[in-house]
Design a protein around this motif. Structure first.
Motif, PDB file in Angstrom:
ATOM      1  N   MET A   1       0.806  -1.218   0.000  1.00  0.00           N
ATOM      2  CA  MET A   1       0.000   0.000   0.000  1.00  0.00           C
ATOM      3  C   MET A   1       0.842   1.273   0.000  1.00  0.00           C
ATOM      4  SD  MET A   1      -3.189  -0.580  -0.234  1.00  0.00           S
ATOM      5  CE  MET A   1      -3.627  -2.159  -0.925  1.00  0.00           C
TER       6      MET A   1
ATOM      7  N   TRP B   1       1.407   5.619   0.647  1.00  0.00           N
ATOM      8  CA  TRP B   1       1.319   6.543   1.773  1.00  0.00           C
ATOM      9  C   TRP B   1       0.244   7.606   1.595  1.00  0.00           C
ATOM     10  CZ3 TRP B   1       1.738  10.864  -0.954  1.00  0.00           C
ATOM     11  CH2 TRP B   1       2.430  10.764  -2.177  1.00  0.00           C
ATOM     12  N   ASN B   2      -0.328   7.750   0.380  1.00  0.00           N
ATOM     13  CA  ASN B   2      -1.128   8.958   0.146  1.00  0.00           C
ATOM     14  C   ASN B   2      -2.445   8.987   0.929  1.00  0.00           C
ATOM     15  OD1 ASN B   2      -2.097   6.996  -1.615  1.00  0.00           O
ATOM     16  ND2 ASN B   2      -2.557   8.435  -3.247  1.00  0.00           N
TER      17      ASN B   2
ATOM     18  N   LYS C   1       2.090  -4.724   3.707  1.00  0.00           N
ATOM     19  CA  LYS C   1       3.396  -4.084   3.542  1.00  0.00           C
ATOM     20  C   LYS C   1       3.060  -2.643   3.163  1.00  0.00           C
ATOM     21  CE  LYS C   1       6.877  -2.332   1.060  1.00  0.00           C
ATOM     22  NZ  LYS C   1       7.097  -1.248   2.042  1.00  0.00           N
TER      23      LYS C   1
ATOM     24  N   ALA D   1       3.774   1.588   2.855  1.00  0.00           N
ATOM     25  CA  ALA D   1       4.881   2.423   2.386  1.00  0.00           C
ATOM     26  C   ALA D   1       5.817   2.729   3.562  1.00  0.00           C
ATOM     27  CB  ALA D   1       4.334   3.709   1.787  1.00  0.00           C
ATOM     28  N   SER D   2       7.105   2.839   3.258  1.00  0.00           N
ATOM     29  CA  SER D   2       8.110   2.960   4.325  1.00  0.00           C
ATOM     30  C   SER D   2       8.036   4.288   5.077  1.00  0.00           C
ATOM     31  CB  SER D   2       9.512   2.790   3.735  1.00  0.00           C
ATOM     32  OG  SER D   2       9.659   1.472   3.275  1.00  0.00           O
TER      33      SER D   2
ATOM     34  N   SER E   1       2.763   3.060  -7.744  1.00  0.00           N
ATOM     35  CA  SER E   1       3.272   3.472  -9.058  1.00  0.00           C
ATOM     36  C   SER E   1       3.252   2.303 -10.046  1.00  0.00           C
ATOM     37  CB  SER E   1       4.703   3.975  -8.900  1.00  0.00           C
ATOM     38  OG  SER E   1       5.522   2.915  -8.445  1.00  0.00           O
TER      39      SER E   1
ATOM     40  N   ALA F   1       6.162  -0.210  -9.437  1.00  0.00           N
ATOM     41  CA  ALA F   1       5.927  -1.146  -8.336  1.00  0.00           C
ATOM     42  C   ALA F   1       4.905  -2.195  -8.759  1.00  0.00           C
ATOM     43  CB  ALA F   1       5.442  -0.386  -7.103  1.00  0.00           C
TER      44      ALA F   1
ATOM     45  N   SER G   1       6.483  -4.739 -11.068  1.00  0.00           N
ATOM     46  CA  SER G   1       7.372  -5.611 -10.317  1.00  0.00           C
ATOM     47  C   SER G   1       6.574  -6.678  -9.553  1.00  0.00           C
ATOM     48  CB  SER G   1       8.212  -4.737  -9.371  1.00  0.00           C
ATOM     49  OG  SER G   1       8.844  -5.496  -8.417  1.00  0.00           O
TER      50      SER G   1
ATOM     51  N   LEU H   1      -3.085   1.612  -9.965  1.00  0.00           N
ATOM     52  CA  LEU H   1      -1.863   2.385 -10.202  1.00  0.00           C
ATOM     53  C   LEU H   1      -2.195   3.851 -10.461  1.00  0.00           C
ATOM     54  CD1 LEU H   1      -0.164  -0.390 -12.354  1.00  0.00           C
ATOM     55  CD2 LEU H   1      -0.104  -0.088  -9.876  1.00  0.00           C
TER      56      LEU H   1
ATOM     57  N   CYS I   1      -4.496   9.385  -6.769  1.00  0.00           N
ATOM     58  CA  CYS I   1      -4.503   8.754  -8.096  1.00  0.00           C
ATOM     59  C   CYS I   1      -5.688   9.249  -8.909  1.00  0.00           C
ATOM     60  CB  CYS I   1      -4.511   7.242  -7.967  1.00  0.00           C
ATOM     61  SG  CYS I   1      -5.734   6.624  -6.817  1.00  0.00           S
TER      62      CYS I   1
ATOM     63  N   MET J   1       9.189  13.362  -3.842  1.00  0.00           N
ATOM     64  CA  MET J   1       7.940  13.664  -4.568  1.00  0.00           C
ATOM     65  C   MET J   1       7.980  15.096  -5.085  1.00  0.00           C
ATOM     66  SD  MET J   1       6.240  10.871  -4.384  1.00  0.00           S
ATOM     67  CE  MET J   1       4.833  11.509  -5.250  1.00  0.00           C
TER      68      MET J   1
ATOM     69  N   GLU K   1       2.070  11.368 -14.993  1.00  0.00           N
ATOM     70  CA  GLU K   1       1.186  11.715 -13.879  1.00  0.00           C
ATOM     71  C   GLU K   1       1.864  12.803 -13.043  1.00  0.00           C
ATOM     72  OE1 GLU K   1       0.548   8.577 -10.924  1.00  0.00           O
ATOM     73  OE2 GLU K   1      -1.379   9.493 -10.453  1.00  0.00           O
TER      74      GLU K   1
HETATM   75  P1  NDP Z   1       5.590   3.431  -4.940  1.00  0.00           P
HETATM   76  O1  NDP Z   1       4.801   2.706  -5.953  1.00  0.00           O
HETATM   77  O2  NDP Z   1       7.061   3.328  -4.987  1.00  0.00           O
HETATM   78  O3  NDP Z   1       5.121   2.919  -3.474  1.00  0.00           O
HETATM   79  C1  NDP Z   1       3.892   2.294  -3.212  1.00  0.00           C
HETATM   80  C2  NDP Z   1       4.108   1.013  -2.415  1.00  0.00           C
HETATM   81  O4  NDP Z   1       4.794   0.068  -3.229  1.00  0.00           O
HETATM   82  C3  NDP Z   1       4.980   1.206  -1.186  1.00  0.00           C
HETATM   83  O5  NDP Z   1       4.544   0.338  -0.169  1.00  0.00           O
HETATM   84  C4  NDP Z   1       6.358   0.810  -1.683  1.00  0.00           C
HETATM   85  O6  NDP Z   1       7.221   0.425  -0.650  1.00  0.00           O
HETATM   86  C5  NDP Z   1       6.009  -0.352  -2.582  1.00  0.00           C
HETATM   87  N1  NDP Z   1       6.986  -0.635  -3.630  1.00  0.00           N
HETATM   88  C6  NDP Z   1       7.827   0.227  -4.259  1.00  0.00           C
HETATM   89  N2  NDP Z   1       8.555  -0.420  -5.186  1.00  0.00           N
HETATM   90  C7  NDP Z   1       8.181  -1.708  -5.151  1.00  0.00           C
HETATM   91  C8  NDP Z   1       8.587  -2.870  -5.865  1.00  0.00           C
HETATM   92  N3  NDP Z   1       9.519  -2.829  -6.814  1.00  0.00           N
HETATM   93  N4  NDP Z   1       7.977  -4.037  -5.579  1.00  0.00           N
HETATM   94  C9  NDP Z   1       7.029  -4.102  -4.637  1.00  0.00           C
HETATM   95  N5  NDP Z   1       6.618  -3.037  -3.913  1.00  0.00           N
HETATM   96  C10 NDP Z   1       7.176  -1.855  -4.166  1.00  0.00           C
HETATM   97  O7  NDP Z   1       5.125   4.915  -4.933  1.00  0.00           O
HETATM   98  P2  NDP Z   1       5.961   6.222  -4.528  1.00  0.00           P
HETATM   99  O8  NDP Z   1       5.640   6.531  -3.143  1.00  0.00           O
HETATM  100  O9  NDP Z   1       7.413   6.104  -4.863  1.00  0.00           O
HETATM  101  O10 NDP Z   1       5.323   7.262  -5.519  1.00  0.00           O
HETATM  102  C11 NDP Z   1       5.771   7.323  -6.855  1.00  0.00           C
HETATM  103  C12 NDP Z   1       4.622   7.542  -7.807  1.00  0.00           C
HETATM  104  O11 NDP Z   1       3.654   6.503  -7.656  1.00  0.00           O
HETATM  105  C13 NDP Z   1       3.811   8.791  -7.599  1.00  0.00           C
HETATM  106  O12 NDP Z   1       4.404   9.874  -8.200  1.00  0.00           O
HETATM  107  C14 NDP Z   1       2.506   8.430  -8.215  1.00  0.00           C
HETATM  108  O13 NDP Z   1       2.591   8.609  -9.594  1.00  0.00           O
HETATM  109  C15 NDP Z   1       2.372   6.965  -7.930  1.00  0.00           C
HETATM  110  N6  NDP Z   1       1.522   6.687  -6.784  1.00  0.00           N
HETATM  111  C16 NDP Z   1       0.250   6.351  -7.012  1.00  0.00           C
HETATM  112  C17 NDP Z   1      -0.590   6.118  -5.968  1.00  0.00           C
HETATM  113  C18 NDP Z   1      -1.983   5.741  -6.187  1.00  0.00           C
HETATM  114  O14 NDP Z   1      -2.812   6.027  -5.335  1.00  0.00           O
HETATM  115  N7  NDP Z   1      -2.295   5.073  -7.274  1.00  0.00           N
HETATM  116  C19 NDP Z   1      -0.152   6.233  -4.579  1.00  0.00           C
HETATM  117  C20 NDP Z   1       1.252   6.567  -4.439  1.00  0.00           C
HETATM  118  C21 NDP Z   1       2.025   6.782  -5.525  1.00  0.00           C
HETATM  119  P3  NDP Z   1       8.354   1.447  -0.087  1.00  0.00           P
HETATM  120  O15 NDP Z   1       7.628   2.622   0.456  1.00  0.00           O
HETATM  121  O16 NDP Z   1       9.036   0.646   0.945  1.00  0.00           O
HETATM  122  O17 NDP Z   1       9.218   1.796  -1.270  1.00  0.00           O
END
Ligand code: NDP
Length: 455
Positions: free
Chosen positions: A128, A130-131, A154, A156-157, A207, A210, A213, A229, A262, A309, A360
């Motif tokens: 999940m 953080w937003n 799991k 967000a960190s 994203s 993620a 992956s 996403l 999103c 961000m 985005e």
């Molecule tokens: P991420 O996709 O990196 O993070 C979302 C979750 O995925 C976190 O729990 C993160 O863990 C985990 N994650 C990250 N990389 C992987 C991976 N390779 N395999 C499995 N899990 C993973 O989002 P960000 O916070 O970096 O934001 C980046 C972009 O993502 C934003 O600019 C936006 O475009 C999009 N986003 C979209 C959202 C939505 O609501 N659809 C919400 C948040 C972001 P960890 O925190 O430990 O890296």
């Protein structure tokens, strides 16, 4: 970056956490597996009672939980309170409707009796973002737990305290040990967890990278995934629209959650006849927003969640400007204060090839496109790799029908902003992901749809 609470309004590190060791992860997976065997036998009535209790705890503690969210990711406190209430709502919704959604569905066939039965799958992993640190989790957990699955989170960190608190809420509500566990781990541990035989399926909100992956690993191990996403949702305004209502909603739809949603409206597609008037009113309203400490009750716009961000957003803005786009307001980070502050920004006049056509913008930046008519509006709206939600404004019936039919999105909202609602399915098409959360569709994502045929 490790697992930590870093206040986005000040940059101060408030708390750090050690990630779980491999042995600790192993223990939690074993607990989940054992818990599932018991938990799946609990009567629905009992699960509903626990879920209603979780709703009560959320409602009663909305100040405390709201503060936690704001401290970890910077959303205005009033929005964090509203988020807690929405979590209570989704818990109550599934507590009330799960029996109906999971009831056997009879079918008339050559059997003496045939029907569909919905059964739980087992431990489900939720990755999940953080937003919406509470909402994203509860909208997964409420249906998943009501269906008899157990949850592994799991998070967000950057929101570890929210993650820990959510496990506490479910335990306090009466759910048995192991029904919902938080795993404090970094993204690097996700692949091994998905691959583990005890984990039956996974859902991810975040994203594209993620999502790809997670889905790749899950695919390799033949496990189902749901992906929610990113998006670059259009907000179309046609000539017959109620302009004042459209502009006011445009502000809310873009600025919700400091612009980090999103389903935020990101591309404003307005017909020429009203574009000047729309732009002028939008600039005025953006400039009137109160930017500042998200803990302050009057704040409309707080900081972005992380310095990363802020940089990602500003890079996209600067690239648009460098290629010739025009700035109507805002356009660079606020450097007169600590924290990750970006002002409300409007960009327009995009030459071909700017990121406005493909990326985005995850923050308070509105992209304004002018079009000649509805044909161009629909073409512009669909000319993007994403397809999450679309908002469109018109008072002409034929236009409304065309927008509903022709917009490429998981949801179309006419004369209103795109929002999630427990009673309606939520999810995207194209690169915005697949599968649905919420509604009856959401609870059916993580169940074995068992066909039963009796001679
Ligand atoms: P991420 O996709 O990196 O993070 C979302 C979750 O995925 C976190 O729990 C993160 O863990 C985990 N994650 C990250 N990389 C992987 C991976 N390779 N395999 C499995 N899990 C993973 O989002 P960000 O916070 O970096 O934001 C980046 C972009 O993502 C934003 O600019 C936006 O475009 C999009 N986003 C979209 C959202 C939505 O609501 N659809 C919400 C948040 C972001 P960890 O925190 O430990 O890296």
């Amino acid at each position: 970056m490790g697992i930590a609470t870093i206040n986005p309004a000040t940059g101060e590190t408030l708390k750090t956490f050690d990630p779980l060791t491999d042995a600790e992860i192993e223990t939690k997976l074993a607990v989940a597996k054992r818990a599932f065997e018991q938990y799946r036998q609990t009567p629905l009535r009992q699960r509903s009672a626990w879920m209603n209790e979780a709703a009560r705890i959320l409602q009663e503690n909305k100040e405390q939980f709201g503060k936690l969210m704001t401290q970890e990711m910077g959303k205005p406190l009033k929005a964090a309170h509203a988020e807690t209430e929405k979590c209570a709502l989704v818990c109550r919704y599934y507590a009330e409707h799960a029996a109906e959604f999971l009831a056997d569905v009879p079918a008339s066939t050559d059997a003496s009796q045939s029907f569909v039965r919905y059964q739980p799958m087992g431990p489900i992993l939720a990755v999940m973002p953080w937003n919406f640190p509470f909402w994203q989790v509860f909208r997964f957990a409420a249906p998943a737990l009501m269906a008899g699955n157990v949850g592994l989170l799991k998070h967000a960190s950057n929101v570890p305290q929210c993650a820990v608190k959510i496990e506490e809420i479910f335990r306090q509500a009466g759910f048995p040990e192991g029904a919902f566990q938080t795993l404090l781990v970094g993204a690097d541990k996700v692949a091994a967890i998905v691959a583990d035989d005890r984990v039956m399926a996974a859902t991810l909100t975040g994203s594209e990278g993620a999502g790809i992956s997670l889905a790749s690993t899950a695919g390799k191990h033949l496990k189902k995934t749901v992906l929610e996403l990113g998006g670059s949702d259009p907000f179309i305004v046609l000539e017959s629209a109620d302009l004042e209502a459209a502009v006011s909603t445009a502000v809310a739809a873009r600025m919700l959650n400091n612009g980090q949603s999103c389903i935020a409206a990101k591309r404003f597609i307005v017909v020429d006849a009203i574009a000047d008037s729309f732009a002028q009113r939008l600039v005025e309203k953006f400039q009137a927003l109160k930017i500042g400490d998200p803990m302050h009750p009057d704040t409309d716009l707080g900081p972005l969640a992380t310095p990363g961000m802020l940089k990602d957003l500003d890079d996209l803005v600067q690239e648009c400007i460098a290629r010739g786009s025009k700035v109507l307001t805002g356009g660079k980070p606020l450097t007169d204060r600590p924290g990750n502050y970006y002002p409300p920004t409007i960009l327009t006049d995009f030459p071909p090839g700017t990121p406005a056509e493909s990326e985005e913008f995850f923050g308070p930046v509105a992209l304004l496109f002018r079009v000649a008519n509805i044909d161009e509006a629909i073409a512009r709206a669909n000319n993007i790799p994403y397809g999450l939600g679309a908002s469109a404004w018109t008072n002409v019936e034929e236009e409304r029908d065309r927008l509903i039919n022709e917009l490429e999105a998981g949801a179309v909202f006419i004369n209103g902003m795109v929002k999630s609602d427990p009673r309606l399915p939520f999810g995207g098409i194209k690169r915005s992901g697949y599968g649905r959360e919420l509604g009856i569709q959401g609870i059916h994502e993580f169940v074995n749809i068992k066909t039963v045929w009796v001679k």
